[in-house]
Design a protein around this motif. Structure first.
Motif, PDB file in Angstrom:
ATOM      1  N   GLY A  38      46.269 -11.388  53.892  1.00  0.00           N
ATOM      2  CA  GLY A  38      46.804 -10.217  54.816  1.00  0.00           C
ATOM      3  C   GLY A  38      49.220 -10.873  55.044  1.00  0.00           C
ATOM      4  N   TYR A  39      49.587 -12.238  54.676  1.00  0.00           N
ATOM      5  CA  TYR A  39      50.428 -11.894  54.192  1.00  0.00           C
ATOM      6  C   TYR A  39      51.145 -11.713  52.439  1.00  0.00           C
ATOM      7  CZ  TYR A  39      54.875 -14.883  53.492  1.00  0.00           C
ATOM      8  OH  TYR A  39      55.603 -15.069  53.332  1.00  0.00           O
ATOM      9  N   TYR A  40      50.281 -12.276  51.892  1.00  0.00           N
ATOM     10  CA  TYR A  40      50.250 -12.307  50.830  1.00  0.00           C
ATOM     11  C   TYR A  40      50.068 -10.307  49.661  1.00  0.00           C
ATOM     12  CZ  TYR A  40      51.421 -16.997  50.223  1.00  0.00           C
ATOM     13  OH  TYR A  40      52.015 -18.412  49.815  1.00  0.00           O
ATOM     14  N   ILE A  41      49.407  -9.645  50.928  1.00  0.00           N
ATOM     15  CA  ILE A  41      49.230  -8.340  50.339  1.00  0.00           C
ATOM     16  C   ILE A  41      51.141  -7.367  50.589  1.00  0.00           C
ATOM     17  CG2 ILE A  41      48.605  -6.534  50.917  1.00  0.00           C
ATOM     18  CD1 ILE A  41      46.243  -7.660  51.562  1.00  0.00           C
ATOM     19  N   ALA A  42      51.223  -8.259  52.215  1.00  0.00           N
ATOM     20  CA  ALA A  42      52.794  -7.457  52.818  1.00  0.00           C
ATOM     21  C   ALA A  42      54.178  -7.850  52.254  1.00  0.00           C
ATOM     22  CB  ALA A  42      52.663  -8.509  54.420  1.00  0.00           C
ATOM     23  N   HIS A  43      53.767  -8.738  51.601  1.00  0.00           N
ATOM     24  CA  HIS A  43      54.313 -10.104  50.094  1.00  0.00           C
ATOM     25  C   HIS A  43      55.032  -9.013  48.874  1.00  0.00           C
ATOM     26  CE1 HIS A  43      56.030 -12.780  48.198  1.00  0.00           C
ATOM     27  NE2 HIS A  43      57.300 -13.101  48.988  1.00  0.00           N
ATOM     28  N   ASN A  47      57.203  -6.335  48.258  1.00  0.00           N
ATOM     29  CA  ASN A  47      57.921  -6.162  46.224  1.00  0.00           C
ATOM     30  C   ASN A  47      57.962  -5.370  46.168  1.00  0.00           C
ATOM     31  OD1 ASN A  47      59.286  -8.912  47.273  1.00  0.00           O
ATOM     32  ND2 ASN A  47      57.842  -9.969  46.437  1.00  0.00           N
ATOM     33  N   LEU A  48      57.404  -4.310  45.924  1.00  0.00           N
ATOM     34  CA  LEU A  48      56.575  -3.081  45.331  1.00  0.00           C
ATOM     35  C   LEU A  48      57.747  -1.971  46.071  1.00  0.00           C
ATOM     36  CD1 LEU A  48      52.895  -3.625  44.874  1.00  0.00           C
ATOM     37  CD2 LEU A  48      54.462  -4.368  42.901  1.00  0.00           C
ATOM     38  N   GLY A  49      59.000  -2.243  46.694  1.00  0.00           N
ATOM     39  CA  GLY A  49      59.318  -1.231  47.203  1.00  0.00           C
ATOM     40  C   GLY A  49      58.729  -0.325  48.590  1.00  0.00           C
ATOM     41  N   TYR A  50      57.699  -1.200  48.652  1.00  0.00           N
ATOM     42  CA  TYR A  50      56.959  -0.483  50.345  1.00  0.00           C
ATOM     43  C   TYR A  50      57.407  -0.516  51.844  1.00  0.00           C
ATOM     44  CZ  TYR A  50      52.667   1.063  48.018  1.00  0.00           C
ATOM     45  OH  TYR A  50      52.146   1.789  46.665  1.00  0.00           O
ATOM     46  N   SER A 205      37.432 -11.521  39.177  1.00  0.00           N
ATOM     47  CA  SER A 205      37.056 -13.824  39.128  1.00  0.00           C
ATOM     48  C   SER A 205      38.689 -14.481  39.909  1.00  0.00           C
ATOM     49  CB  SER A 205      37.767 -13.946  38.764  1.00  0.00           C
ATOM     50  OG  SER A 205      38.382 -13.210  37.353  1.00  0.00           O
ATOM     51  N   THR A 206      37.484 -15.491  40.526  1.00  0.00           N
ATOM     52  CA  THR A 206      39.097 -16.195  40.887  1.00  0.00           C
ATOM     53  C   THR A 206      40.309 -16.574  41.852  1.00  0.00           C
ATOM     54  OG1 THR A 206      36.575 -17.659  41.694  1.00  0.00           O
ATOM     55  CG2 THR A 206      38.849 -18.189  43.020  1.00  0.00           C
ATOM     56  N   ASP A 207      41.074 -16.385  42.250  1.00  0.00           N
ATOM     57  CA  ASP A 207      42.494 -16.324  42.053  1.00  0.00           C
ATOM     58  C   ASP A 207      43.242 -16.320  43.188  1.00  0.00           C
ATOM     59  OD1 ASP A 207      44.590 -15.334  41.211  1.00  0.00           O
ATOM     60  OD2 ASP A 207      44.169 -13.627  40.210  1.00  0.00           O
ATOM     61  N   SER A 208      44.432 -16.930  43.061  1.00  0.00           N
ATOM     62  CA  SER A 208      45.117 -17.082  44.360  1.00  0.00           C
ATOM     63  C   SER A 208      45.093 -15.888  45.118  1.00  0.00           C
ATOM     64  CB  SER A 208      46.429 -17.975  44.005  1.00  0.00           C
ATOM     65  OG  SER A 208      47.351 -16.482  43.066  1.00  0.00           O
ATOM     66  N   LYS A 209      45.645 -15.911  46.283  1.00  0.00           N
ATOM     67  CA  LYS A 209      45.752 -15.023  47.508  1.00  0.00           C
ATOM     68  C   LYS A 209      46.982 -14.259  47.152  1.00  0.00           C
ATOM     69  CE  LYS A 209      42.721 -16.421  51.028  1.00  0.00           C
ATOM     70  NZ  LYS A 209      42.295 -17.082  52.152  1.00  0.00           N
ATOM     71  N   TYR A 214      49.460  -8.714  45.232  1.00  0.00           N
ATOM     72  CA  TYR A 214      49.190  -7.149  43.620  1.00  0.00           C
ATOM     73  C   TYR A 214      48.366  -6.981  43.476  1.00  0.00           C
ATOM     74  CZ  TYR A 214      53.888  -9.705  43.954  1.00  0.00           C
ATOM     75  OH  TYR A 214      55.243  -9.774  44.627  1.00  0.00           O
ATOM     76  N   ARG A 215      47.547  -7.284  43.586  1.00  0.00           N
ATOM     77  CA  ARG A 215      46.474  -6.809  42.383  1.00  0.00           C
ATOM     78  C   ARG A 215      45.410  -5.702  43.393  1.00  0.00           C
ATOM     79  NH1 ARG A 215      41.322  -9.339  38.635  1.00  0.00           N
ATOM     80  NH2 ARG A 215      40.259  -7.458  38.596  1.00  0.00           N
ATOM     81  N   ILE A 216      45.660  -6.260  44.790  1.00  0.00           N
ATOM     82  CA  ILE A 216      44.918  -5.494  46.137  1.00  0.00           C
ATOM     83  C   ILE A 216      46.083  -4.292  45.518  1.00  0.00           C
ATOM     84  CG2 ILE A 216      44.520  -4.805  47.803  1.00  0.00           C
ATOM     85  CD1 ILE A 216      43.919  -8.028  48.295  1.00  0.00           C
TER      86      ILE A 216
END
Ligand code: CTP
Length: 225
Positions: A38-43, A47-50, A205-209, A214-216
């Motif tokens: 969740g932290y990385y989604i918010a982060h 950065n995307l301007g939300y 595929s497996t990726d870092s959170k 960003y991908r989410i």
């Protein structure tokens, strides 16, 4: 709508981490979620301007505050629910990456329990936050609320994730297959499958959170912008 317009129009509310349900003055029921996803989604959202509100349970220090977001700490599932409900208005994307405790003790002891007390503790169900958001949207007729869930599963993962997508009336659910070693609580990476409202899905595929944050968001934008 252009991506810029979408990012300006929608407010992003992201939840993360566990919740705690206290049994006595120091003991609680919880789970090992660290809030990293969740932290990385918010982060990524910032950065995307939300405009981002990051609502987290008790998480490690480094996942407690997202720079340039509104950060709110909550303890129990009911606290988290009230905080989320308060922020649901027209044009909101809610991403429920948190792992709220599903039960709480019927009664909290107001002293530190002693061994000899050997209490019988009865647990009662907590409300479901996504379901209560759905109720609010319907009751108050709030439009343009996008609901995104996560499902952490071990057995019959895909089937359970689809049933949550339907039951909770979600636009998208991200399945986190806990039977995979690179996925789940406390690890740096995730192996996610995205399932859309029409039940079409894609296994990533497996990726870092951090990258998945960003991908989410890009996936949400691709389908809903
Ligand atoms: N969730 C919620 N409120 C709760 C529990 C979970 O809104 N009280 C959200 C989670 O944040 C997640 C989704 O619902 O986005 C699925 O959570 P999960 O714990 O996998 O599902 P449950 O509904 O608790 O179902 P079960 O315990 O049967 O697996």
């Amino acid at each position: 709508m252009s991506l810029d317009e979408f990012r300006k129009k929608f407010k992003l509310v992201v939840t993360s981490g566990p919740t705690r349900e206290f049994i006595d003055t120091i003991r609680f029921l919880s789970n090992p979620s660290t809030g990293r996803m969740g932290y990385y989604i918010a982060h990524a959202g910032v950065n995307l301007g939300y405009d981002v509100t990051y609502i987290h349970g008790p998480v490690p220090y480094k996942f407690r505050a997202v720079h340039d977001a509104q950060n709110v700490e909550v303890i129990s599932t009911i606290d988290m629910m009230n905080t989320v409900l308060h922020r649901i208005e027209e044009n909101t994307i809610l991403i429920m990456a948190a792992a709220p405790a599903d039960y709480r003790p019927e009664k909290k002891f107001d002293h530190k329990l002693k061994k000899k007390e050997n209490p019988e503790i009865k647990f009662i169900p907590n409300p479901d936050i996504l379901m209560s958001v759905n109720e609010k949207i319907k009751k108050e007729n709030i439009s343009n609320v996008i609901l995104i869930g996560f499902a952490a599963e071990i057995e019959n993962a895909h089937e359970y994730a689809v049933s949550k997508l339907i039951r909770k009336d979600l636009d998208m659910i991200f399945l986190n297959d806990l039977s995979q070693p690179n996925s789940g609580f406390g690890v740096e990476t995730n192996e996610l499958t995205v399932i859309h409202r029409d039940e079409s899905f894609e296994k990533w595929s497996t990726d870092s959170k951090e990258k998945l944050g960003y991908r989410i968001l890009h996936e949400i934008e691709k389908w809903l912008a």
